[in-house]
Design an enzyme around this catalytic site. Structure first.
Site, short mmCIF file in Angstrom:
data_model
loop_
_atom_site.label_atom_id
_atom_site.label_comp_id
_atom_site.label_asym_id
_atom_site.label_seq_id
_atom_site.Cartn_x
_atom_site.Cartn_y
_atom_site.Cartn_z
N SER A 80 -7.59 3.00 15.27
CA SER A 80 -7.34 2.18 16.47
C SER A 80 -7.67 3.01 17.70
O SER A 80 -7.53 4.24 17.68
CB SER A 80 -5.87 1.78 16.52
OG SER A 80 -5.55 1.25 17.79
N TYR B 157 2.54 4.89 16.06
CA TYR B 157 1.26 4.21 15.75
C TYR B 157 0.07 5.13 16.06
O TYR B 157 -0.85 5.28 15.25
CB TYR B 157 1.20 2.93 16.57
CG TYR B 157 0.02 2.02 16.26
CD1 TYR B 157 -0.06 1.34 15.05
CD2 TYR B 157 -1.01 1.85 17.19
CE1 TYR B 157 -1.14 0.49 14.79
CE2 TYR B 157 -2.08 1.00 16.93
CZ TYR B 157 -2.14 0.32 15.73
OH TYR B 157 -3.20 -0.51 15.48
N ALA B 158 0.09 5.76 17.25
CA ALA B 158 -1.01 6.65 17.64
C ALA B 158 -1.13 7.81 16.66
O ALA B 158 -2.25 8.19 16.25
CB ALA B 158 -0.79 7.17 19.06
N ALA B 159 0.01 8.37 16.26
CA ALA B 159 -0.02 9.50 15.30
C ALA B 159 -0.63 9.04 13.98
O ALA B 159 -1.44 9.75 13.37
CB ALA B 159 1.39 10.04 15.09
N SER B 160 -0.25 7.84 13.54
CA SER B 160 -0.79 7.34 12.26
C SER B 160 -2.30 7.11 12.36
O SER B 160 -3.05 7.42 11.45
CB SER B 160 -0.07 6.06 11.83
OG SER B 160 -0.47 4.94 12.61
N LYS B 161 -2.74 6.57 13.50
CA LYS B 161 -4.15 6.20 13.63
C LYS B 161 -5.04 7.43 13.89
O LYS B 161 -6.20 7.44 13.48
CB LYS B 161 -4.32 5.15 14.75
CG LYS B 161 -3.67 3.81 14.40
CD LYS B 161 -4.29 3.18 13.15
CE LYS B 161 -3.77 1.80 12.83
NZ LYS B 161 -4.41 1.19 11.66
N VAL C 286 0.81 -1.23 0.00
CA VAL C 286 0.00 0.00 0.00
C VAL C 286 0.85 1.28 0.00
O VAL C 286 0.33 2.36 -0.28
CB VAL C 286 -1.00 0.04 1.18
CG1 VAL C 286 -2.04 -1.06 1.07
CG2 VAL C 286 -0.30 0.01 2.54
N ILE D 174 -8.23 -6.49 20.29
CA ILE D 174 -8.85 -7.56 19.49
C ILE D 174 -7.94 -8.79 19.50
O ILE D 174 -6.72 -8.67 19.36
CB ILE D 174 -9.09 -7.09 18.03
CG1 ILE D 174 -9.88 -5.77 17.98
CG2 ILE D 174 -9.78 -8.18 17.21
CD1 ILE D 174 -11.27 -5.80 18.58
N ASN E 56 -7.28 -1.46 5.65
CA ASN E 56 -7.03 -2.21 6.88
C ASN E 56 -5.55 -2.50 7.12
O ASN E 56 -5.14 -2.72 8.26
CB ASN E 56 -7.84 -3.52 6.81
CG ASN E 56 -7.40 -4.53 7.85
OD1 ASN E 56 -7.77 -4.44 9.01
ND2 ASN E 56 -6.58 -5.50 7.43
P1 NAP Z 1 -2.32 -8.33 11.03
O1 NAP Z 1 -2.87 -9.63 11.46
O2 NAP Z 1 -0.85 -8.08 11.15
O3 NAP Z 1 -2.81 -8.05 9.52
C1 NAP Z 1 -2.39 -6.92 8.81
C2 NAP Z 1 -1.94 -7.34 7.44
O4 NAP Z 1 -1.52 -6.17 6.71
C3 NAP Z 1 -0.72 -8.29 7.48
O5 NAP Z 1 -0.94 -9.41 6.65
C4 NAP Z 1 0.40 -7.41 6.96
O6 NAP Z 1 1.43 -8.13 6.31
C5 NAP Z 1 -0.35 -6.54 5.99
N1 NAP Z 1 0.46 -5.38 5.60
C6 NAP Z 1 1.43 -4.77 6.32
N2 NAP Z 1 2.00 -3.82 5.59
C7 NAP Z 1 1.41 -3.84 4.37
C8 NAP Z 1 1.62 -3.11 3.18
N3 NAP Z 1 2.57 -2.16 3.11
N4 NAP Z 1 0.85 -3.37 2.12
C9 NAP Z 1 -0.10 -4.33 2.17
N5 NAP Z 1 -0.34 -5.07 3.27
C10 NAP Z 1 0.42 -4.82 4.36
O7 NAP Z 1 -3.02 -7.13 11.86
P2 NAP Z 1 -4.49 -7.05 12.49
O8 NAP Z 1 -4.34 -7.20 13.96
O9 NAP Z 1 -5.46 -7.87 11.76
O10 NAP Z 1 -4.78 -5.49 12.23
C11 NAP Z 1 -5.48 -5.03 11.09
C12 NAP Z 1 -5.72 -3.53 11.25
O11 NAP Z 1 -6.42 -3.28 12.47
C13 NAP Z 1 -4.42 -2.72 11.36
O12 NAP Z 1 -4.58 -1.50 10.69
C14 NAP Z 1 -4.27 -2.50 12.84
O13 NAP Z 1 -3.51 -1.34 13.13
C15 NAP Z 1 -5.72 -2.35 13.26
N6 NAP Z 1 -5.98 -2.63 14.67
C16 NAP Z 1 -5.73 -3.87 15.19
C17 NAP Z 1 -6.01 -4.10 16.55
C18 NAP Z 1 -5.77 -5.44 17.18
O14 NAP Z 1 -5.98 -5.57 18.41
N7 NAP Z 1 -5.39 -6.47 16.44
C19 NAP Z 1 -6.51 -3.08 17.33
C20 NAP Z 1 -6.72 -1.83 16.76
C21 NAP Z 1 -6.46 -1.63 15.43
P3 NAP Z 1 2.77 -8.51 7.14
O15 NAP Z 1 2.33 -9.41 8.26
O16 NAP Z 1 3.63 -9.17 6.11
O17 NAP Z 1 3.33 -7.21 7.66
#
Ligand code: NAP
Length: 246
Positions: free
Chosen positions: A141, A153-157, A63, A186, A89
């Site tokens: 987030s 992370y906080a700044a990005s979100k 992305v 989560i 996402n």
């Molecule tokens: P995840 O399991 O790590 O899934 C995120 C996916 O995005 C991974 O497969 C990752 O690949 C991929 N990704 C990373 N960089 C990328 C790029 N440059 N281009 C395309 N894909 C890319 O994370 P998740 O926990 O499901 O989180 C999903 C979203 O929810 C994120 O934005 C996260 O910040 C947000 N979020 C999560 C939580 C939580 O508790 N899990 C809470 C609040 C917000 P790689 O693994 O190869 O990097």
């Protein structure tokens, strides 16, 4: 079916929350584009959906790379002729206290989480603007309020929230809804790596006394991508068991 014949691009959908969104959308009739960095993850989700009578198209794309995203959108147009929904996402963390954070750790998180979200929106907007229709959901987030060790992370979100509101104001007149979801704690591979004593402390301060599931985030995403939320735009919905109450 709540998304019958819609075309939805979901970034970071090879695993975790994005994967769950992909299945939820596919079973509601949407054609889904699985976009992630690792080909094996992309193929796994694409195969599962296509084998169960859904329609999925896999695309390995970064992305942060404008050329990759342009190519992805071209692929979508070639296969489906249009796009209706974009779920931003893809996201990462690189947690470290600010006094120890190096420039790469700052740049990487801002690039993927914030710039990546903008680039994907920008690439899809001409299609949505032309059809005077579209749904964009950006995954922010609860960390947007700030956390020790998560300045990047906080700044990005929180940046994603500003982006969401600006786009909502730009695109409201074109019939395009732009909203954000701020998940709390989560249950994913990421949270399974948290030591149990820290996990217990985090869960204690959630009114619902538990972590959320990826499906609970996907359900809200479905609502925001469907016609049921047609008069909602520029909002942030917290999916966090009541941890944040405005
Ligand atoms: P995840 O399991 O790590 O899934 C995120 C996916 O995005 C991974 O497969 C990752 O690949 C991929 N990704 C990373 N960089 C990328 C790029 N440059 N281009 C395309 N894909 C890319 O994370 P998740 O926990 O499901 O989180 C999903 C979203 O929810 C994120 O934005 C996260 O910040 C947000 N979020 C999560 C939580 C939580 O508790 N899990 C809470 C609040 C917000 P790689 O693994 O190869 O990097």
């Amino acid at each position: 079916m709540r998304l019958k014949d819609k075309v939805a691009i979901i970034t970071g959908s090879g695993q975790g929350i994005g994967e769950s969104i992909a299945y939820r959308f596919a079973w509601e009739g949407s054609k889904v584009i699985i976009c992630d960095l690792k080909e094996d993850l992309v193929k796994k989700v694409e195969k599962k959906i296509n084998e169960q009578n859904g329609t999925a198209l896999g695309a390995v794309a970064d992305v942060t790379n404008a050329a990759d995203i342009k190519g992805l959108v071209e692929k979508v147009l070639h296969k489906f002729g249009t796009a209706d929904i974009l779920i931003n996402n893809a996201g990462i963390t690189r947690d470290v206290m600010s006094h120890k954070m190096n420039e790469d750790q700052w740049d990487m998180v801002i690039d993927i989480n914030l710039k990546g979200t903008f680039l994907c929106c920008q690439a899809v907007l001409p299609i949505l603007r032309d059809k005077n229709y579209g749904k964009i959901v950006n995954i922010s987030s609860a960390a947007r309020f700030g956390n020790p060790g998560q300045a990047n992370y906080a700044a990005s979100k929180e940046g994603i929230v500003g982006l969401t509101r600006s786009l909502a104001k730009e695109l409201g007149p074109k019939g395009i809804n732009v909203n954000a979801i701020a998940p709390g704690f989560i249950e994913t591979a990421m949270s399974k790596a948290v030591p149990p004593e820290i996990l217990n402390e985090k869960v204690k301060i959630i009114p619902m006394l538990r972590q959320g599931t990826v499906e609970e985030v996907a359900n809200v995403c479905l609502f925001l991508a469907s016609e049921e939320s047609s008069f909602i735009t520029g909002q942030v919905i917290h999916v966090d068991g009541g941890r944040y109450m405005p």
